[in-house]
Scaffold this active site. Sequence first.
Site, short mmCIF file in Angstrom:
data_model
loop_
_atom_site.label_atom_id
_atom_site.label_comp_id
_atom_site.label_asym_id
_atom_site.label_seq_id
_atom_site.Cartn_x
_atom_site.Cartn_y
_atom_site.Cartn_z
N HIS A 175 -2.29 -113.44 114.85
CA HIS A 175 -2.45 -114.21 116.27
C HIS A 175 -2.28 -114.93 116.43
O HIS A 175 -3.51 -115.64 116.65
CB HIS A 175 -3.31 -112.49 117.67
CG HIS A 175 -2.63 -111.60 117.38
ND1 HIS A 175 -3.64 -110.82 117.09
CD2 HIS A 175 -1.50 -111.37 117.74
CE1 HIS A 175 -3.17 -108.82 117.80
NE2 HIS A 175 -1.09 -109.59 117.55
N GLU A 178 -5.76 -116.48 117.85
CA GLU A 178 -7.29 -115.75 117.53
C GLU A 178 -7.54 -116.56 116.26
O GLU A 178 -6.81 -116.17 115.08
CB GLU A 178 -6.97 -114.65 117.06
CG GLU A 178 -7.20 -113.67 118.56
CD GLU A 178 -6.08 -111.94 118.56
OE1 GLU A 178 -7.15 -111.83 117.47
OE2 GLU A 178 -5.87 -112.09 119.76
N HIS A 276 -8.98 -111.62 113.79
CA HIS A 276 -9.04 -111.41 114.68
C HIS A 276 -9.92 -111.75 115.79
O HIS A 276 -11.17 -111.68 115.30
CB HIS A 276 -8.21 -110.17 115.27
CG HIS A 276 -7.12 -109.33 114.45
ND1 HIS A 276 -5.48 -109.91 115.07
CD2 HIS A 276 -6.21 -108.93 113.44
CE1 HIS A 276 -4.74 -108.64 114.52
NE2 HIS A 276 -4.92 -108.96 112.73
N GLU A 360 -12.87 -107.71 114.00
CA GLU A 360 -12.48 -108.97 115.01
C GLU A 360 -13.83 -109.01 114.63
O GLU A 360 -15.12 -108.39 115.22
CB GLU A 360 -12.48 -107.86 116.69
CG GLU A 360 -10.59 -106.98 116.66
CD GLU A 360 -9.75 -107.90 117.10
OE1 GLU A 360 -10.03 -108.63 117.37
OE2 GLU A 360 -8.41 -106.68 117.36
#
Length: 806
Positions: A175, A178, A276, A360
Amino acid sequence: MRRLLVLCGIATLFLAAPAVVLPAEIDPANRASSVRVELIDRGPDLKALRESGIDIEAAFDGWARVHVTPEEAEKLTRMGFTTSALPDEGLLGLARLKEEGVARVGTRASVPQQYHDYTTLTQDLQTIAANYPDITRLSSVGQSVQGRELWMMKISRNPDLEEDEPELAYIAAMHGDEVVGKELCFNLINYLTTRYATDARVAQLIDSTEIWILPSMNPDGTEAGTRSNAGGVNLNRNFPDWFSDPVNTGAGRAPETQAVMAWTEAHNPVLSANFHGGALVANYPWDNNPTGSSVNSPTPDPDDAALYSISLTYAENNPPMYNSPSFTDGVTNGAAWYAIDGGMQDWNYGWYGSFQVTMEVSNDKWPAGSTLPQFWEENLESMLSYFERAYEGVRGVVTDAESGAPLAAEVFIDADPFASYTDPDVGDYHRIVLPGSYTLTISAPGYQTSVSPIVVSSGTAARYDVALQPRPTDLQPVANSVDDGPSGNGWIDPGETIDLAVTLTNLGRSATAVEATLVPAGWFTEILTAEADCPDIPTAGSEECNSPGFNVRVDDDVPPGYTPGFAIRWTAAEGSGLSEPFFLEVGEPICGAAAATDVPQSILDHQTTTSTALVSSSDQIANLSVAVDITHTYIGDLIVELISPAGTRVKLHDRSGGSSSNIVGTYGDDLTPAESLATFGGEAASGTWTLSVADQAGGDQGTLNDWSVELCGTPVASSTPEMRFSELKFDPTGVHVSWWPYPGMTSYRIYRSTDPSSPGSFLDVTAEDGNDSDTAFLDTSTGALTFWLVTGVGDSGEGPLGHFDR
């Protein structure tokens, strides 16, 4: 009033943000953005969002962050959701990058407080590769939509050699907005290379593994500050999906996805992670779950426990993640958080047995550059410890027992259906499992499968090297084609003579100088030309035997719906044998159509509309197509299924598309069904067929205007032909009787008699065989037996008969 206050607050935030000039390729009016969606009933609400095609970024207590186009944002309102705008972190990050400046080129001892852009990342990686040529190799695994290289750094003691060592991978920034993970990955590359000569832990990692790091999988998105790539594709929804898109091909996917797929297929890392931002948690497979969102979707044992354990290793070494107020110990199952389709970690696990976890690593997607040293401090030990888990479990080398050559093999643990794979260059495999006792199953095409108990202890992996024994040459038919002349219909008709080409596959060691003889495995056929030459057939290879080819005539009085059987008696330099039988259909399928009479019908929100069509044909289905005319304001809401009279359901349309098109066309012709229409093959056509149209969301309605089904089939056999024996052998152990398997039979019964003229004299001796599902019988009786009889047993009871006299 509360919603008005929220919107005003967000407007103030945007006004305070630095002005940003969008890249030329970004249209501000169509730019997707993040929106907060309030969740009243978490599970059903997340399920409705997902099934409506909404891109869920993250879910929290009482709300979710979604990524939507302006059109999708309007749809959310029509669905009844309360929404509010969120800051565009990509644009804010670009503005901050302009103010802070980019990371300077060149290696450094300290972590910079700036982000790399594509140019400086490229230059820094090239500098490291030039400075440490003994342990690094920099290569591009592909290019982005806009032609930027996808740089992958390999770090290993012998970077140009394939060795018996686990391959590891980190991938970041799929992404584009990110970006903390991108800098973490670059910093790890710098850390490992600069400390290799002085740090024993780093040296051990580099000397005993093969490390691959791709810091920026979506460089176009990062340069534009967007989540998706330059083609508008969310790369973490673009991979083949075990549940919803189970075709493992890169065709039609984004170039970045294709590049990573090709690299993974070539290297098959035992352990990897993708980084991410937007939350703080280690998220392990499965990410998808057919039952919906907020439902745990565990992998099979023992992988579920192992995946949780390696995720916990990352989280517990990252204090902010481990102490998360939202996730226990900083770990979650993907689908228990929120379900997605097409995720990269599910693809890695489902097709390659590669353990990948989604990390994450920052609640903010693009935080200030000044925070990067702190993120590095929080993640360094996690990144090292996670990689070191690859030392555990079971490992070994798989070779050919005769030649010692390495093999490409599948490795299974217990009943887990998801395999790990060896590196065919070396034959080494590495499988992470927790301490315990397991069954290790290793198989390779053309070799006998190895099954052995293993014991795995904590610490260093247990080693189980395996030498597989080659199977004897074993040729079996896998395909055939009928040639009934230039004026023929491509099918065998009663009384017709046809040329028959047969393709053989080799389940054992290579076959050379292959010759094939066609033999009957049923009645009602005459073989006119029985001999054919075949090319050499390597292990796991397939070749067509068509020189000069087989020639077959079918009787004039063949029963309707009958399927004549054949087998191949083959010889090769390596041995000889008789194949399993294969069957052909007699008669061209007869086609007919049936249309619905209860249309048009309205398609309402959150409701299922059904319509029926009556088919009177008594044929067995060979193939079918479905013509559909549905108009709807958002077809991404719809699931369309065809249901046969027997109750078989096949999805034609599964929540794809948007408001720009309707569903008008023919599945099986110009439209591709979500599931295969071949599922209906062999069923009876007659009865009531149903088309089901389920609306899965609110705010959009439509009409089922019309539909019809066209079915092509062959007549159901009016009589059951006699079974046919394949071989009768005599040896000191007794009489060996074998017969061809009969379609639809699940077991067989064997009878014997000395007086075939008296049916009552046949005695059931099935129990003497000990296996009623095979197609062979050893008669050890010493009596003066002259006749045997066999019957097949299927769903309709005991059926076809066969006999062979001595």
